[in-house]
Design a protein around this motif. Structure first.
Motif, short mmCIF file in Angstrom:
data_model
loop_
_atom_site.label_atom_id
_atom_site.label_comp_id
_atom_site.label_asym_id
_atom_site.label_seq_id
_atom_site.Cartn_x
_atom_site.Cartn_y
_atom_site.Cartn_z
N ALA A 90 32.46 36.11 48.11
CA ALA A 90 31.66 36.22 46.89
C ALA A 90 31.32 37.77 46.45
N ALA A 91 30.90 38.45 47.53
CA ALA A 91 30.93 39.92 47.44
C ALA A 91 32.01 40.54 46.68
N LEU A 92 33.17 40.35 47.43
CA LEU A 92 34.48 40.90 46.92
C LEU A 92 34.64 40.48 45.78
N PHE A 93 34.57 39.20 45.15
CA PHE A 93 34.86 38.84 43.74
C PHE A 93 33.93 39.50 42.69
N ALA A 94 32.70 39.64 43.12
CA ALA A 94 31.63 40.22 42.36
C ALA A 94 32.05 41.73 42.43
N ALA A 95 32.32 42.43 43.31
CA ALA A 95 32.67 43.87 43.18
C ALA A 95 34.02 44.18 42.23
N LYS A 96 34.88 43.51 42.52
CA LYS A 96 36.01 43.47 41.67
C LYS A 96 35.69 43.36 40.16
N ARG A 97 34.98 42.21 39.82
CA ARG A 97 34.64 41.63 38.54
C ARG A 97 33.83 42.90 37.70
N ARG A 98 32.81 43.52 38.64
CA ARG A 98 31.90 44.48 38.20
C ARG A 98 32.75 45.61 37.84
N LYS A 99 33.79 46.01 38.77
CA LYS A 99 34.43 47.13 38.35
C LYS A 99 35.41 47.22 37.12
N ALA A 100 35.78 45.98 37.07
CA ALA A 100 36.72 45.61 35.81
C ALA A 100 35.87 45.55 34.55
N ARG A 155 44.49 36.65 57.03
CA ARG A 155 45.37 37.11 56.00
C ARG A 155 45.66 35.87 55.06
N ALA A 156 45.61 34.61 55.57
CA ALA A 156 45.82 33.43 54.84
C ALA A 156 44.61 33.41 53.84
N VAL A 157 43.70 33.45 54.28
CA VAL A 157 42.40 33.24 53.39
C VAL A 157 42.30 34.39 52.25
N PHE A 158 42.60 35.63 52.85
CA PHE A 158 42.69 36.81 51.74
C PHE A 158 43.57 36.46 50.51
N HIS A 159 44.94 35.83 50.99
CA HIS A 159 45.90 35.80 50.10
C HIS A 159 45.70 34.45 49.22
N ALA A 160 44.96 33.49 49.74
CA ALA A 160 44.51 32.26 49.27
C ALA A 160 43.30 32.50 47.96
N THR A 161 42.62 33.74 48.18
CA THR A 161 41.71 34.00 47.21
C THR A 161 42.09 35.32 46.41
N GLY A 162 43.35 35.44 46.41
CA GLY A 162 43.75 36.60 45.74
C GLY A 162 43.47 36.56 44.03
N ARG A 163 43.61 35.61 43.53
CA ARG A 163 43.20 35.42 42.27
C ARG A 163 41.70 35.89 41.99
N GLU A 181 35.93 27.94 39.53
CA GLU A 181 37.27 27.86 40.33
C GLU A 181 37.19 28.63 41.42
N PHE A 182 36.47 29.72 41.47
CA PHE A 182 36.14 30.48 42.93
C PHE A 182 35.49 29.58 43.88
N GLU A 183 34.22 29.00 43.51
CA GLU A 183 33.58 28.39 44.60
C GLU A 183 34.29 26.87 45.04
N ALA A 184 35.39 26.55 44.06
CA ALA A 184 36.01 25.26 44.64
C ALA A 184 37.17 25.85 45.56
N VAL A 185 37.64 26.85 45.46
CA VAL A 185 38.73 27.46 46.49
C VAL A 185 37.97 27.76 47.63
N VAL A 186 36.95 28.41 47.50
CA VAL A 186 36.20 28.82 48.86
C VAL A 186 35.61 27.64 49.53
N ASP A 187 35.11 26.55 48.81
CA ASP A 187 34.85 25.34 49.66
C ASP A 187 35.82 24.77 50.18
N LEU A 188 37.27 24.57 49.44
CA LEU A 188 38.33 24.07 50.24
C LEU A 188 38.41 25.01 51.48
#
Length: 195
Positions: A90-100, A155-163, A181-188
């Motif tokens: 969640a922090a990675l996604f938030a940081a990238k969204r904030r920067k963009a 590595r697989a988790v990182f690639h699976a969350t690349g979006r 969508e993010f939460e669904a992927v993380v739950d999976l």
């Protein structure tokens, strides 16, 4: 030109470079522009960074390190590994969204610089997957996760969350349903890792 009462440091040069990149973009920003912003000669900048490429690599690394430092605190915080995994992603996604979202001009600039800065980007990605591997290994050690190879799993988790962190998907990060969508992927992923 600004007064140069402060000592010229690599950090001051990187701060000025970031401002110059924001103003001019990567195609037009020059070392002379950076020197002018600092009120020094371009030779003074070159004493700290031997080439324009080295300066651009350093400013890219500095930008990437801001995210890495925040995530490292989560990765090493202890506590429940699944909670840490969720918080880290969640922090990675938030940081990238904030920067963009907060500074789209600079974000676009860094997308260009990241292509040029292979070493800085490779080190950043290795650091991030290393942090994930630590969380996953902690999960295996405490019986929370099952992962025969925590590094490969990271590595697989990182690639699976690349979006949700790859800058190539930045346009999608503003969609109204992206958080779900993010939460669904993380739950999976969390369900798949549970012992």
């Amino acid at each position: 030109m600004p007064a140069t009462s402060e000592a010229l440091t690599a950090e001051r040069i990187l701060e000025a470079t970031e401002e110059v990149l924001r103003r001019h973009g990567p195609a037009k920003a020059t070392v002379v522009d950076v020197a002018r912003a600092l009120g020094v000669s371009h030779g003074s900048v070159y004493r700290h960074f031997r080439t324009k490429a080295a300066l651009r690599e350093a400013v890219t690394k500095r930008w990437l390190d801001r995210t890495t430092e925040v995530l490292a605190r989560i990765a090493t915080s202890g506590g429940d590994p699944e909670t840490r995994l969720r918080e880290w992603l969640a922090a990675l996604f938030a940081a990238k969204r904030r920067k963009a979202g907060d500074d789209p001009e600079l974000f676009a600039t860094y997308q260009v610089l990241a292509v040029e800065s292979g070493e800085a980007v490779s080190a950043h990605l290795a650091d991030l997957t290393g942090q994930l591997a630590r969380i996953i290994q902690d999960g295996v050690d405490t019986g929370v996760f099952t992962a025969p190879d925590p590094e490969a799993t990271a590595r697989a988790v990182f690639h699976a969350t690349g979006r949700f962190h790859d800058p190539g998907y930045a346009a999608a990060w503003q969609r109204h349903d992206i958080q779900a969508e993010f939460e669904a992927v993380v739950d999976l992923l969390a369900r798949g890792l549970r012992a």
